[in-house]
Design an enzyme around this catalytic site. Structure first.
Site, mmCIF file in Angstrom:
data_model
loop_
_atom_site.group_PDB
_atom_site.id
_atom_site.type_symbol
_atom_site.label_atom_id
_atom_site.label_comp_id
_atom_site.label_asym_id
_atom_site.label_seq_id
_atom_site.Cartn_x
_atom_site.Cartn_y
_atom_site.Cartn_z
ATOM 1 N N GLY A 17 -5.913 -37.687 -30.699
ATOM 2 C CA GLY A 17 -6.685 -37.406 -29.476
ATOM 3 C C GLY A 17 -6.854 -38.672 -28.645
ATOM 4 O O GLY A 17 -7.246 -39.708 -29.176
ATOM 5 N N VAL A 18 -6.572 -38.574 -27.335
ATOM 6 C CA VAL A 18 -6.639 -39.784 -26.498
ATOM 7 C C VAL A 18 -8.066 -40.311 -26.409
ATOM 8 O O VAL A 18 -8.298 -41.517 -26.253
ATOM 9 C CB VAL A 18 -6.063 -39.520 -25.087
ATOM 10 C CG1 VAL A 18 -6.884 -38.488 -24.329
ATOM 11 C CG2 VAL A 18 -5.909 -40.803 -24.308
ATOM 12 N N ASP A 19 -9.084 -39.458 -26.645
ATOM 13 C CA ASP A 19 -10.464 -39.966 -26.672
ATOM 14 C C ASP A 19 -10.662 -40.892 -27.846
ATOM 15 O O ASP A 19 -11.320 -41.929 -27.749
ATOM 16 C CB ASP A 19 -11.489 -38.829 -26.677
ATOM 17 C CG ASP A 19 -11.323 -37.882 -27.863
ATOM 18 O OD1 ASP A 19 -10.217 -37.823 -28.444
ATOM 19 O OD2 ASP A 19 -12.290 -37.208 -28.200
ATOM 20 N N ILE B 239 -12.470 -36.126 -20.028
ATOM 21 C CA ILE B 239 -12.579 -34.665 -20.145
ATOM 22 C C ILE B 239 -12.602 -34.302 -21.629
ATOM 23 O O ILE B 239 -11.594 -34.438 -22.331
ATOM 24 C CB ILE B 239 -11.409 -33.957 -19.423
ATOM 25 C CG1 ILE B 239 -11.379 -34.337 -17.932
ATOM 26 C CG2 ILE B 239 -11.540 -32.434 -19.587
ATOM 27 C CD1 ILE B 239 -10.205 -33.746 -17.155
HETATM 28 C C1 LIG Z 1 -10.949 -34.240 -32.402
HETATM 29 C C2 LIG Z 1 -11.088 -34.000 -30.902
HETATM 30 C C3 LIG Z 1 -11.105 -32.526 -30.572
HETATM 31 C C4 LIG Z 1 -12.414 -34.629 -30.419
HETATM 32 O O1 LIG Z 1 -12.594 -34.277 -29.061
HETATM 33 P P1 LIG Z 1 -14.079 -34.002 -28.460
HETATM 34 O O2 LIG Z 1 -14.907 -33.494 -29.560
HETATM 35 O O3 LIG Z 1 -14.542 -35.322 -27.975
HETATM 36 O O4 LIG Z 1 -13.913 -33.029 -27.347
HETATM 37 C C5 LIG Z 1 -9.937 -34.726 -30.128
HETATM 38 O O5 LIG Z 1 -9.901 -36.081 -30.540
HETATM 39 C C6 LIG Z 1 -8.595 -34.088 -30.406
HETATM 40 O O6 LIG Z 1 -8.259 -33.089 -29.797
HETATM 41 N N1 LIG Z 1 -7.802 -34.694 -31.354
HETATM 42 C C7 LIG Z 1 -6.481 -34.189 -31.651
HETATM 43 C C8 LIG Z 1 -6.227 -34.198 -33.156
HETATM 44 C C9 LIG Z 1 -6.286 -35.592 -33.809
HETATM 45 O O7 LIG Z 1 -6.924 -36.509 -33.223
HETATM 46 O O8 LIG Z 1 -5.699 -35.767 -34.903
HETATM 47 K K LIG Z 2 -15.630 -37.168 -26.797
#
Ligand SMILES: CC(C)(COP(=O)(O)O)[C@@H](O)C(=O)NCCC(=O)O
Ligand SMILES: [K+]
Ligand SMILES: Nc1ncnc2c1ncn2[C@@H]1O[C@H](COP(=O)(O)OP(=O)(O)O)[C@@H](O)[C@H]1O
EC number: 2.7.1.33
Length: 244
Positions: free
Chosen positions: A103-105, A17
């Site tokens: 971010g878990v992604d 998601i």
């Molecule tokens: C930077 C992101 C928004 C990328 O998410 P996406 O663009 O894939 O929806 C996501 O990795 C996130 O919410 N990260 C949290 C902050 C961090 O990684 O430091």
């Molecule tokens: K992504």
């Protein structure tokens, strides 16, 4: 109601998601990760959930989407494993002291990258935001976050008086001769530079390396002739696959 034997069910439904859209794949083995679908709302996954043994989900999107998916799995009597970033997973250590804030992604593409290559690697996800993460041996060093293509374009539209945009997605990097095209090619040049600078960082420090690129924005990069830059449909789902 149709009764399915456990053996007839797919091993898992993997769900990523993001902030723009939900990507998912129903898998038995790694080869199923080439058949990736997209949707906007968790309830569109109902039929898929009924045909798998378990659901694994990672989310950086709105918390209500995970809750909706969990309710759906409960109603369909399927296990739903919500994956979160950890201090260490499969021997790979997170760079963040506050690992929960990564971010878990990003964490999942790091796990996927480590399985693809043991060399120094930059793994880049061109999504709503563009992220880059550097992994050396089993240590995540950290990385970069920048606006994704659509965010760059929308920000120009909202914050200027005379810049206007279209909804086209550029296929190659050209020189624009209309306002809309200057915006599209300018945002593409910035997005491409994000990848080129990641390679420059690795090239300056290591004899050999790879740059792995994934996410919705990967198709418009004119970097296909660079043998050190490899493209993958969805490394978030591939990271989830490692955790089945
Ligand atoms: C930077 C992101 C928004 C990328 O998410 P996406 O663009 O894939 O929806 C996501 O990795 C996130 O919410 N990260 C949290 C902050 C961090 O990684 O430091
Ligand atoms: K992504
Ligand atoms: N052809 C394209 N050229 C450049 N960027 C693109 C293209 N197609 C999609 N994108 C970018 O990809 C983003 C969606 O990618 P995706 O990885 O699904 O995002 P998320 O994981 O954040 O939901 C869009 O916001 C857009 O910025």
């Amino acid at each position: 109601m149709e009764v399915r034997l456990v053996s007839d069910l797919f091993k898992a439904l993997l769900v990523d998601i993001g902030n723009s859209q939900i990507k998912y794949a129903r898998v038995n083995d790694m080869s199923d990760l080439t058949d990736i679908k997209c949707c906007q709302h968790p309830e569109e996954l109902t039929a898929y959930i009924s045909s798998v043994n378990q659901v694994l989900v990672s989310s950086v999107g709105h918390v209500t989407q995970v809750e909706e998916l969990q309710c759906l799995c409960e109603r369909l009597n399927k296990s739903c494993k919500v994956i979160n970033t950890e201090a260490a997973t499969l021997g790979i250590k997170c760079a963040y002291e506050k690992y929960q804030t990564l971010g878990v992604d990003r964490w999942l593409v790091i796990l996927a990258a480590r399985e693809i290559t043991q060399l120094p690697v930059a793994v880049i996800d061109l999504g709503t935001a563009n992220t880059c993460d550097i992994v050396i041996n089993n240590q995540h060093l950290g990385g970069w976050i920048a606006p994704g293509f659509s965010l760059m374009r929308e920000s120009l539209l909202s914050n200027t008086q005379k810049v206007f945009v279209d909804t086209n997605m550029p296929v190659n990097l050209e020189i624009g001769n209309t306002t809309e095209n200057c915006v599209n090619y300018g945002c593409l040049a910035s997005q491409t530079g994000f990848v080129v600078m990641a390679e420059k960082y690795l090239k300056n420090k290591y004899d050999d390396y790879f740059v792995l690129v994934t996410g919705g924005g990967q198709n418009s990069l004119s970097l296909q002739d660079n043998k050190k830059i490899l493209f993958f449909p969805n490394l978030v789902l591939r990271g989830l696959f490692r955790l089945i």
